[in-house]
Write a protein that holds these residues in place. Sequence first.
Motif, mmCIF file in Angstrom:
data_model
loop_
_atom_site.group_PDB
_atom_site.id
_atom_site.type_symbol
_atom_site.label_atom_id
_atom_site.label_comp_id
_atom_site.label_asym_id
_atom_site.label_seq_id
_atom_site.Cartn_x
_atom_site.Cartn_y
_atom_site.Cartn_z
ATOM 1 N N GLU A 177 2.032 21.686 -11.787
ATOM 2 C CA GLU A 177 1.297 20.683 -11.008
ATOM 3 C C GLU A 177 2.320 19.699 -10.456
ATOM 4 O O GLU A 177 3.081 19.088 -11.210
ATOM 5 N N ILE A 178 2.345 19.552 -9.135
ATOM 6 C CA ILE A 178 3.327 18.718 -8.445
ATOM 7 C C ILE A 178 2.612 17.516 -7.841
ATOM 8 O O ILE A 178 1.559 17.670 -7.202
ATOM 9 N N ASN A 179 3.177 16.347 -8.042
ATOM 10 C CA ASN A 179 2.596 15.131 -7.480
ATOM 11 C C ASN A 179 3.642 14.437 -6.604
ATOM 12 O O ASN A 179 4.780 14.227 -7.026
ATOM 13 N N TYR A 180 3.234 14.101 -5.385
ATOM 14 C CA TYR A 180 4.112 13.421 -4.428
ATOM 15 C C TYR A 180 3.488 12.067 -4.133
ATOM 16 O O TYR A 180 2.387 11.973 -3.606
ATOM 17 N N LEU A 181 4.209 10.995 -4.487
ATOM 18 C CA LEU A 181 3.731 9.626 -4.304
ATOM 19 C C LEU A 181 4.731 8.820 -3.493
ATOM 20 O O LEU A 181 5.946 8.968 -3.665
ATOM 21 N N ASN A 182 4.225 7.941 -2.640
ATOM 22 C CA ASN A 182 5.058 6.976 -1.938
ATOM 23 C C ASN A 182 4.784 5.583 -2.495
ATOM 24 O O ASN A 182 3.628 5.193 -2.634
ATOM 25 N N GLU A 183 5.839 4.858 -2.804
ATOM 26 C CA GLU A 183 5.688 3.487 -3.271
ATOM 27 C C GLU A 183 5.787 2.550 -2.073
ATOM 28 O O GLU A 183 6.728 2.649 -1.281
ATOM 29 N N PRO A 184 4.834 1.617 -1.910
ATOM 30 C CA PRO A 184 4.907 0.700 -0.766
ATOM 31 C C PRO A 184 6.218 -0.088 -0.773
ATOM 32 O O PRO A 184 6.738 -0.437 -1.841
ATOM 33 N N ARG A 185 6.759 -0.369 0.411
ATOM 34 C CA ARG A 185 7.976 -1.170 0.489
ATOM 35 C C ARG A 185 7.661 -2.624 0.149
ATOM 36 O O ARG A 185 6.508 -3.053 0.189
ATOM 37 N N LEU A 186 8.694 -3.356 -0.198
ATOM 38 C CA LEU A 186 8.529 -4.754 -0.571
ATOM 39 C C LEU A 186 8.497 -5.655 0.654
ATOM 40 O O LEU A 186 9.079 -5.348 1.693
ATOM 41 N N GLU A 187 7.830 -6.759 0.500
ATOM 42 C CA GLU A 187 7.807 -7.801 1.526
ATOM 43 C C GLU A 187 8.618 -8.971 0.967
ATOM 44 O O GLU A 187 8.183 -9.680 0.067
ATOM 45 N N GLY A 188 9.803 -9.155 1.452
ATOM 46 C CA GLY A 188 10.670 -10.198 0.911
ATOM 47 C C GLY A 188 11.827 -9.603 0.137
ATOM 48 O O GLY A 188 12.164 -8.427 0.272
ATOM 49 N N ALA A 361 0.203 -10.771 -18.341
ATOM 50 C CA ALA A 361 0.353 -10.149 -17.020
ATOM 51 C C ALA A 361 0.920 -11.156 -16.024
ATOM 52 O O ALA A 361 0.546 -12.325 -16.016
ATOM 53 N N LYS A 362 1.846 -10.668 -15.188
ATOM 54 C CA LYS A 362 2.489 -11.501 -14.181
ATOM 55 C C LYS A 362 2.162 -10.992 -12.777
ATOM 56 O O LYS A 362 1.634 -9.887 -12.617
ATOM 57 N N ALA A 363 2.500 -11.789 -11.790
ATOM 58 C CA ALA A 363 2.304 -11.363 -10.402
ATOM 59 C C ALA A 363 3.277 -10.232 -10.079
ATOM 60 O O ALA A 363 4.393 -10.168 -10.612
ATOM 61 N N GLY A 364 2.867 -9.336 -9.195
ATOM 62 C CA GLY A 364 3.716 -8.220 -8.799
ATOM 63 C C GLY A 364 4.844 -8.648 -7.888
ATOM 64 O O GLY A 364 4.970 -9.825 -7.530
ATOM 65 N N PRO A 365 5.693 -7.701 -7.480
ATOM 66 C CA PRO A 365 6.877 -8.028 -6.677
ATOM 67 C C PRO A 365 6.557 -8.354 -5.223
ATOM 68 O O PRO A 365 7.434 -8.803 -4.491
ATOM 69 N N GLY A 366 5.344 -8.122 -4.767
ATOM 70 C CA GLY A 366 4.997 -8.423 -3.386
ATOM 71 C C GLY A 366 5.153 -7.228 -2.473
ATOM 72 O O GLY A 366 6.053 -7.183 -1.626
ATOM 73 N N TYR A 367 4.280 -6.224 -2.638
ATOM 74 C CA TYR A 367 4.311 -5.059 -1.761
ATOM 75 C C TYR A 367 3.789 -5.433 -0.381
ATOM 76 O O TYR A 367 2.894 -6.270 -0.236
ATOM 77 N N ALA A 368 4.327 -4.782 0.637
ATOM 78 C CA ALA A 368 3.904 -5.052 2.013
ATOM 79 C C ALA A 368 2.539 -4.457 2.309
ATOM 80 O O ALA A 368 1.874 -4.879 3.251
ATOM 81 N N GLY A 369 2.112 -3.479 1.513
ATOM 82 C CA GLY A 369 0.805 -2.845 1.701
ATOM 83 C C GLY A 369 0.092 -2.728 0.375
ATOM 84 O O GLY A 369 0.572 -3.232 -0.655
ATOM 85 N N PRO A 370 -1.076 -2.092 0.357
ATOM 86 C CA PRO A 370 -1.813 -1.906 -0.897
ATOM 87 C C PRO A 370 -0.959 -1.212 -1.949
ATOM 88 O O PRO A 370 -0.287 -0.219 -1.664
ATOM 89 N N ALA A 371 -1.003 -1.733 -3.171
ATOM 90 C CA ALA A 371 -0.162 -1.179 -4.242
ATOM 91 C C ALA A 371 -0.669 0.159 -4.752
ATOM 92 O O ALA A 371 0.089 0.933 -5.337
ATOM 93 N N GLY A 372 -1.958 0.445 -4.569
ATOM 94 C CA GLY A 372 -2.499 1.729 -4.999
ATOM 95 C C GLY A 372 -2.377 1.930 -6.499
ATOM 96 O O GLY A 372 -2.770 1.080 -7.290
#
Length: 473
Positions: A177-188, A361-372
Motif C-alpha cells: 500500500e503506497i501513500n503519496y502526500l504533499n505537505e502545505p508550504r509555510l507562510e513566513g 497544544a501549541k499553534a502550528g508553524p503557519g501553513y499557507a493552505g489547509p493543513a489537512g
Amino acid sequence: MVTGRTTYRGIAVLAALAAVPILPGAVGVASADDVPHYRMAEGATKIAGSPKSTDAPSLKPGLHTDAIKRGEQKWYAVNLDARTNAYFSAVAAPTPGTKVTDYGDKLTLSVQDSNGTTCGSEARPSFNGGGMAYPIADYVTRRIGADRTECQKAGPYYLVITREGSKTSGPDTWPLEINYLNEPRLEGSTPAKPGQGTWSTETPAPRTDATKRRARGGTGFNDAGSVAPGVWKDRIRPGETRFYRVPVDWGQRLNLSAELPNATSARSSAFLARVLGLAVYNPARGAVGDPSFVSYTGKPAAAKEFTAPVDYGNRFDSTGSVNAMRFAGWYYLAVSLHPDATQYFPKGAELTLRVDVRGTAKAGPGYAGPAGVFSVTPEDQETAQKGQTAQEAAKSGTLMTVAYAGIGTGVVLLLGLGAWTLVARRSAAGAAGPSAGPAAAGGPGSRPTLPGQSTDSTQQAPQNTRFGPPQGW
C-alpha cells in the motif's frame, strides 16, 4: 403533517440503521488462519510499478495498492514542483504466519530525480520480531529547504521500492500500500531545530487510570481504532498485529505502554524472546524509531515508547525517532504478538494500552493552505474519545448531515403548509365579502373557495371538503 416528534423519530431510525455492533476480540483458539489480514484502503487506486524507469506508471497524490515479489524492484513516476514537501510511504503486509527473517527481509524506499540522484535518505523498514510476519512501513521524502542542494527543482522524479529477502524466507508475494502526500508550504519563516535540553528524555511513569475503556484495534492504518489519553483494554491473538491511532498536536508527545498480563495457565514455562512489539508511526506513516519488542516468561510484560514533542523543526534532527515527530495529526500505534505466544495464550490475550498525550497544544508553524492530515481538529479529539475508526466517524458525520437535512426538510414543509393555509383562508374571506350576498356570507350550503376551484355560483361544492395541500405538493 411533519411534526417535531416525526422528525426525531426519523433521526432515531437513521441512528439505528447506522449502529455497528461493537465486538471484542475473538476468544477462539488462535491459529494463523484466524488472524485477520491487513485491510487495504477502500477506494485505493490499483497501480503496477514497472521494473524500468522508462515505463514507470504515474503516481498521483493519494492511496495506491500494488504487490511485490522477493528480489523485485518497482518504479513509479511523479511530477514535483519546486515548493512542496512530498512524502511517499509504503506498507508491506505479508500474510500472517508467513516465514520472514529478521533484518534480512525488508523494503528499501528512495526518491530519485531524473539524473538518478537520491533525494535525502533511503528508508529500510524490516522485521525484528523474532521471525514474526507483521505489517512494516516507513516513508521517504523530497524536502524543499535552504539546507538542501539536491532535488530542489521542479520536474520528473521517481519513487523506487525494492524488496530484499533471503532464500530461506517464504516466496509469497507481499501486498503493498503506497501513500503519496504533499505537505502545505509555510507562510513566513521556517522554524529552527529545537535546541538541546528543550525537552526531557527521561521516560515518565505510565498512566494509572482506575477505569479501563474498551479499544478496538484494526488490521492496519486504514481501520485503526481511535484512542484518547487513558487506559484501554483489547484482545490480541498470537500472530496478530492490532493498530490504534491517537491525535497529537504541536508541542505534544506520546508516552505509551502496551502490556500483557501474567499467564494463568500452567501449559508452559518457556522463555519467549521478542514476543510483544510496539511500533509508532507519524501521520505520513513514517516510523518513529524501531519497534520495541520485549520477552515473556509468564509474568506481566510491557513494551513502551516515549516520543519527542511534535515540532516542525524536528525534521532537521539527525536522530530518526526525533526527525519523524515533525508534524501534528493522527499518530498510529501497532501492537504485535508473536505466534509462539500460543503456548501461554491459546485463546488470545488481554491487552492493556496506557496512552498518555503529554504537553500543552501549541499553534502550528503557519501553513499557507489547509493543513489537512497534518493537524488536529476538535472533531479528531471527539472521535478519539469515542474510540471510533475513521470510517465510523465519517459515517456518524454523514448521518448528522442527513438528520439536519431531514429537520430542514420538515421545516420547509411546515412553512409551505402554513403559507398554503393562509392563502386558502384569505381566499375564503374574500369570497365572503359584503357584495357576495347572503349565501356567500356564510349561508346554508356555502363553502370556501379553494385555489383553482371555480367561483361559478351554479357549481355544487363538493361535500366533506377539507383543507389540505394543493395537488402535487
